[in-house]
Each structure stands twice: as C-alpha cells, then as structure tokens.
Design a protein around this motif. Structure first.
Motif, PDB file in Angstrom:
ATOM      1  N   ARG A  20      28.588  17.432  22.252  1.00 14.15           N
ATOM      2  CA  ARG A  20      29.346  17.558  21.002  1.00 14.15           C
ATOM      3  C   ARG A  20      29.295  16.215  20.297  1.00 14.15           C
ATOM      4  NH1 ARG A  20      28.902  21.934  22.204  1.00 14.15           N
ATOM      5  NH2 ARG A  20      30.410  23.587  22.645  1.00 14.15           N
ATOM      6  N   ASN A  22      30.875  14.476  16.984  1.00  6.50           N
ATOM      7  CA  ASN A  22      31.758  14.545  15.824  1.00  6.50           C
ATOM      8  C   ASN A  22      31.716  13.175  15.151  1.00  6.50           C
ATOM      9  OD1 ASN A  22      34.070  14.295  14.112  1.00  6.50           O
ATOM     10  ND2 ASN A  22      34.927  16.118  15.103  1.00  6.50           N
ATOM     11  N   ALA A  24      33.103  12.099  12.515  1.00  8.16           N
ATOM     12  CA  ALA A  24      34.356  11.566  11.975  1.00  8.16           C
ATOM     13  C   ALA A  24      35.102  10.828  13.085  1.00  8.16           C
ATOM     14  CB  ALA A  24      35.214  12.695  11.411  1.00  8.16           C
ATOM     15  N   GLN A  25      35.067  11.381  14.288  1.00 11.58           N
ATOM     16  CA  GLN A  25      35.735  10.735  15.419  1.00 11.58           C
ATOM     17  C   GLN A  25      34.944   9.523  15.922  1.00 11.58           C
ATOM     18  OE1 GLN A  25      36.217  13.852  18.313  1.00 11.58           O
ATOM     19  NE2 GLN A  25      37.678  14.975  17.046  1.00 11.58           N
ATOM     20  N   ASP A  26      33.641   9.578  15.806  1.00 14.01           N
ATOM     21  CA  ASP A  26      32.779   8.534  16.350  1.00 14.01           C
ATOM     22  C   ASP A  26      31.649   8.238  15.361  1.00 14.01           C
ATOM     23  OD1 ASP A  26      31.446   6.765  17.927  1.00 14.01           O
ATOM     24  OD2 ASP A  26      31.441   8.042  19.714  1.00 14.01           O
ATOM     25  N   ASP A  60      30.033  17.147  11.124  1.00 14.64           N
ATOM     26  CA  ASP A  60      30.472  16.142  10.154  1.00 14.64           C
ATOM     27  C   ASP A  60      31.573  16.789   9.314  1.00 14.64           C
ATOM     28  OD1 ASP A  60      30.888  14.395   8.062  1.00 14.64           O
ATOM     29  OD2 ASP A  60      28.768  13.882   7.831  1.00 14.64           O
TER      30      ASP A  60
END
Ligand SMILES: [Zn+2]
Length: 204
Positions: A20, A22, A24-26, A60
């Motif tokens: 996974r 993401n 925005a998180q990373d 994203d």
C-alpha cells in the motif's frame, strides 16, 4: 519484508515491499514511485539490479487517484472493488507494469486525462508510422509536458533505444473534444485498464 531471488546469481535476500502506497501519509514515496526506485533492488551478493514484481495499491488522496498495480492478469478482489467504486470524484485505474503505474502518476501530476492521452498516443502513432511503417505498433509512454506551449513529450522504443517525440498541445485539445462528445469512451466504474487496447476498442 519478503524473500527475493536475484535474477543473476540466484541468492536470496530480504526486500522491503510496499503493498500500500499512500503519498499523503508518506510523501517521500511518490518520488520513489516516479523514478522507479521503489521497485528496484540491488543484490547484496553480486550487485545486480533486480525488478520487484508485486501488487501494490497506489493512493494519492489529494489527486483523488488510485492505481492498482497487479502484475499478470489477476483482477482486484471484488470486495475492494465494491468498497472504492463509488468514491466521489476518484479515478481508479488498473495497470500491469511498474512503467504503467509511473505513467499514470505523471499524467495526473501534469493535470491531464489518461483517456484523452491514449487518444493522443493513437494519433501520434499514426503520424510516426506514416514516416516509418515499423512504428505502427510503437508503445508510447507519456513523460511530461514541456515548454510554454505545454508540448506533450512521449518516449518510445526504436532500434533498441528510447526516442522522444514532442506533440503540440492542440492534439490534446482536439482529443479532449472528441472524448467529451463520446461519453461511451469513459471507462466503467471500478478499476479500469486504460491503455492502447482500451482506446483501440473504439476504432474497431
Ligand atoms: Zn545476485
């Protein structure tokens, strides 16, 4: 981590997988997707570079883009498909190769529409093959837009090397008009595979 075998020496080493992603998180992962380094590992025994082939879901949230990289011909699990298909304003795509995932990210970052872009590739392929018939089935990849006029830059293989071709943005505008007048060219809900075969289905 998962064991991976080197294609060169056959030794096994542990490699980090990203099932996974993401961004925005990373946010750092986005650059590693775009340059492909997230999917390449160097063998600690012989130094050979290997490509990891595994499935991953790229997300994203700001761009409302999800791209599922599924090597081979597997389909996304039905329960995931159902869970995400009605996400408001999302583009959901299924791709088979790392290069296809990178291209989808580049297209979205350039603010472009991948269905329209597939039509631009089709037009460009016709023009290339009019000059050189061996390019009639050339595989084109969008790289970026360039210059004040937002030229589209595509890469394609020719004679064992990568070439690039610049295409005027007017081609994109014309293709966008055609797609907007033909709602049937919009992919069905769910993870759609938008590629050369997708577009060619409309010209048969
Ligand atoms: Zn090795």
């Amino acid at each position: 981590m998962a064991p991976a075998n080197c294609h060169n020496c056959g030794q096994t080493s542990q490699q980090e997988l990203f099932p996974r992603i993401n961004v925005a998180q990373d946010p750092g992962l986005k650059d590693r997707v775009r340059d492909g380094s997230l999917f390449v590992w160097e063998c600690p025994y012989c130094g050979a570079r290997n490509l990891l082939r595994y499935q991953t879901l790229y997300h994203d949230p700001d761009a409302r883009l999800m791209v599922w990289l599924l090597p081979g011909d597997a389909l996304p699990p039905r329960e995931v498909e159902v869970a995400v298909r009605d996400l408001e304003g999302y583009t959901l795509r299924l791709v088979r190769e790392v290069g296809d995932l990178i291209e989808k990210v580049n297209i979205r970052d350039a603010g472009l529409d991948d269905v329209v872009l597939e039509m631009c590739k089709w037009v460009t392929r016709q023009e290339l093959s009019a000059k050189n018939p061996s390019l009639s089935d050339a595989s084109l990849r969008f790289l970026r837009t360039e210059g004040a006029d937002n030229d589209l830059v595509f890469a394609f293989p020719q004679g064992g090397q990568m070439q690039v071709v610049n295409v005027g943005f007017n081609v994109y505008e014309d293709a966008r008009g055609i797609v907007s007048r033909n709602p049937s060219m919009r992919p069905a809900p769910g993870f759609a595979q938008v590629d050369a075969a997708f577009l060619e289905a409309f010209f048969r």
